[in-house]
Write an enzyme that holds these catalytic residues in place. Sequence first.
Site, short mmCIF file in Angstrom:
data_model
loop_
_atom_site.label_atom_id
_atom_site.label_comp_id
_atom_site.label_asym_id
_atom_site.label_seq_id
_atom_site.Cartn_x
_atom_site.Cartn_y
_atom_site.Cartn_z
N GLU A 235 0.87 -1.17 0.00
CA GLU A 235 0.00 0.00 0.00
C GLU A 235 0.91 1.23 0.00
O GLU A 235 1.80 1.33 0.86
CB GLU A 235 -0.88 0.00 1.26
CG GLU A 235 -1.82 1.19 1.25
CD GLU A 235 -2.77 1.25 2.43
OE1 GLU A 235 -2.77 0.35 3.29
OE2 GLU A 235 -3.53 2.24 2.48
N ARG B 96 4.60 -12.52 9.96
CA ARG B 96 5.32 -11.27 9.75
C ARG B 96 6.74 -11.36 10.25
O ARG B 96 6.99 -12.05 11.24
CB ARG B 96 4.69 -10.18 10.63
CG ARG B 96 3.62 -9.47 10.02
CD ARG B 96 2.98 -8.45 10.92
NE ARG B 96 1.97 -7.94 10.05
CZ ARG B 96 2.12 -6.88 9.28
NH1 ARG B 96 3.19 -6.14 9.36
NH2 ARG B 96 1.19 -6.52 8.45
N LYS C 77 4.05 0.87 9.57
CA LYS C 77 4.23 2.13 8.85
C LYS C 77 3.60 3.29 9.60
O LYS C 77 4.11 4.40 9.58
CB LYS C 77 3.60 2.03 7.45
CG LYS C 77 4.51 1.35 6.45
CD LYS C 77 3.89 1.32 5.08
CE LYS C 77 2.90 0.18 4.95
NZ LYS C 77 2.42 -0.02 3.59
P1 ATP Z 1 2.45 -2.13 8.06
O1 ATP Z 1 1.65 -2.79 9.12
O2 ATP Z 1 3.90 -2.02 8.37
O3 ATP Z 1 1.90 -0.84 7.62
P2 ATP Z 1 1.27 -3.48 5.91
O4 ATP Z 1 1.06 -4.94 5.96
O5 ATP Z 1 0.08 -2.63 6.09
O6 ATP Z 1 2.44 -3.13 6.86
P3 ATP Z 1 1.50 -3.34 3.09
O7 ATP Z 1 2.04 -2.25 2.26
O8 ATP Z 1 0.05 -3.60 3.05
O9 ATP Z 1 1.95 -3.06 4.56
O10 ATP Z 1 2.32 -4.67 2.83
C1 ATP Z 1 2.73 -5.13 1.57
C2 ATP Z 1 3.07 -6.58 1.68
O11 ATP Z 1 4.15 -6.77 2.57
C3 ATP Z 1 1.91 -7.40 2.21
O12 ATP Z 1 1.83 -8.61 1.49
C4 ATP Z 1 2.27 -7.63 3.64
O13 ATP Z 1 1.70 -8.80 4.12
C5 ATP Z 1 3.80 -7.68 3.59
N1 ATP Z 1 4.37 -7.26 4.86
C6 ATP Z 1 4.16 -6.11 5.52
N2 ATP Z 1 4.81 -6.09 6.69
C7 ATP Z 1 5.48 -7.27 6.78
C8 ATP Z 1 6.33 -7.86 7.75
N3 ATP Z 1 6.64 -7.24 8.89
N4 ATP Z 1 6.83 -9.09 7.49
C9 ATP Z 1 6.53 -9.73 6.36
N5 ATP Z 1 5.73 -9.23 5.41
C10 ATP Z 1 5.20 -8.02 5.60
MG MG Z 2 -1.64 -2.80 4.83
#
Ligand code: ATP
Ligand code: MG
Length: 559
Positions: free
Chosen positions: A35, A262, A272
Amino acid sequence: MSEEKKSLNFIEQIIEEDLANGLPKEKLRFRFPPEPNGYLHIGHAASICLNFGLGLKYNAPVNLRFDDTNPAKEEQEYVDAIKHDIEWLGFKWDKELYSSNYFQQLYDWTLALIKEGKAYVDNQSSEEMAIQKGTPTEVGTDSPNRNRSIEENLSLFLKMKNGEFEEGSHVLRAKIDMKHVNMHMRDPIMYRILKKEHHRTGTDWCIYPMYDWTHGESDYIEQVSHSICTLEFKSHRDLYDWYVEQVYDNSKLRPKQREFARRNLSYTVMSKRKLLQLVEEGVVSGWDDPRMPTISGLRRRGYTPMSIRNFSDISGISKRENVTDVALLEHCIKDDLNKTTPRVMAVLNPVKVVITNYPEGKEEFLDANYNDYEEGFGSRLVPFSREIYIEKEDFREEANKKFFRLKLGKEVRLKNAYIIKAESCKKDENGEVTEIHCTYDEDSKSGSGTEASKRKVKGTLHWVSISHAIKAEVRVYDRLFTDEAPDGHKDVDFKEFINPKSLQIINAFAEPSLKTAKVLDRVQFQRLGYFCVDKDSTSNKLVFNRTVPLRDSWAKQNK
Ligand code: ATP
Ligand code: MG
């Protein structure tokens, strides 16, 4: 099981099983779906390495899909940064796509669902809907709007789309089952009204699809075979499948969502939202502050793409939540830099040494290898003169036998230069040593082949010639948080654990060969650690970030 099978991770095992059950190999396709609401962090790197790694392993395309369904938080700046980071890590995506590309298709499918009686407009308050949702142990109750006529739903949904309603006043819900054991299946919201400009679609839409409705359908449109996400989406899998089922055409591939844990890293936060707080509140200088766990921060700090990819490989993927020790990440960068960086000299905490028997005004340029143990690094000339700096910690008037550095009456070797002996020192009124007087053995020059040059003395020190040295600002970093899991405390905000001493700025002296160093160049300052030229450097003053010290705590613990 063969050796090779055993070493497959569980996602690869699922893929192998699908292939064995008849999925043609050419149909494999993956995606990384960020995102664009922030910069990528080391957790995302795990997902990037996993998805792009599968692409490489199976020679299958990997799409980069921006999951841009929330215009309130998303920006072009983030899109650009994300692309840059993935490229820097060394991965190539097949297509660059956006969930917003599918807004029209999603809308058309939604109209069909409403016509089939599978979606309805609800204009209750979110509180009312939350109460009706029930709990994991109590079934939900139907909304009074659940049985609106198809015509009424179509007309209300059109009004939602046309901007005739206020934000928050109406939503469109899937009509599934308010008694379903899985709460996500209790008539989830498909669309909400958001009167915000979108970074790509501008003001074309004021209704935006929710994550679940968008994600599975985007995977289906792109014909992604394995849609890999993190564990918190496991309970969404029923809904993912339900949504795909609604539009499924059996000549197509049915995407499969699978989940892994994660990546969490000790001594930092990874969400984020929290990283944005650190940026907005000025706790750090920006998303690329070298203390941040972002890819851009790690890059600025001096991390290499290879070290991050190795870190992902070594830590692997897991089905259970866990925390990876940040020392492993530090180990991976040390391991890489040890093999790849030239070794040079800089003094961070200087004390002056006068070599009293070295002629005044004389200078020598000593040939010094960039790496004494590996071929191919080449060499440079290091100036030597009567007055040099060494580290304050490298001198003591008196010390026990274990102190292999300089002490009065004893000898040490100056790296690439001569053996010196400390004769006396000057001190200020506080008893601090301000100047050390030494003599040198003229015949002991390193590499000169003389008997004296081969003389073994315990201890070799780094140094710089005072009149030739260049000034450099050195930024020495410590962990940004003092607690191993800063966001793991129920009643204490993560910011309470910020380390007040996470940045120390030092005015250092470096050998003049560094004058031509460029931003992001990496070096080892001998005996001190690995450093990287920061973008704040100017033509007058170089700025170095300390990437990591030389000590390797992870390797020690895991011997
Ligand atoms: P955050 O909680 O840090 O904002 P998010 O999951 O909302 O992270 P996205 O941009 O939606 O962030 O994530 C893009 C991809 O990266 C998704 O497939 C998500 O599952 C993966 N991802 C995000 N954070 C992690 C993590 N800590 N470990 C492994 N994969 C991750
Ligand atoms: Mg997300």
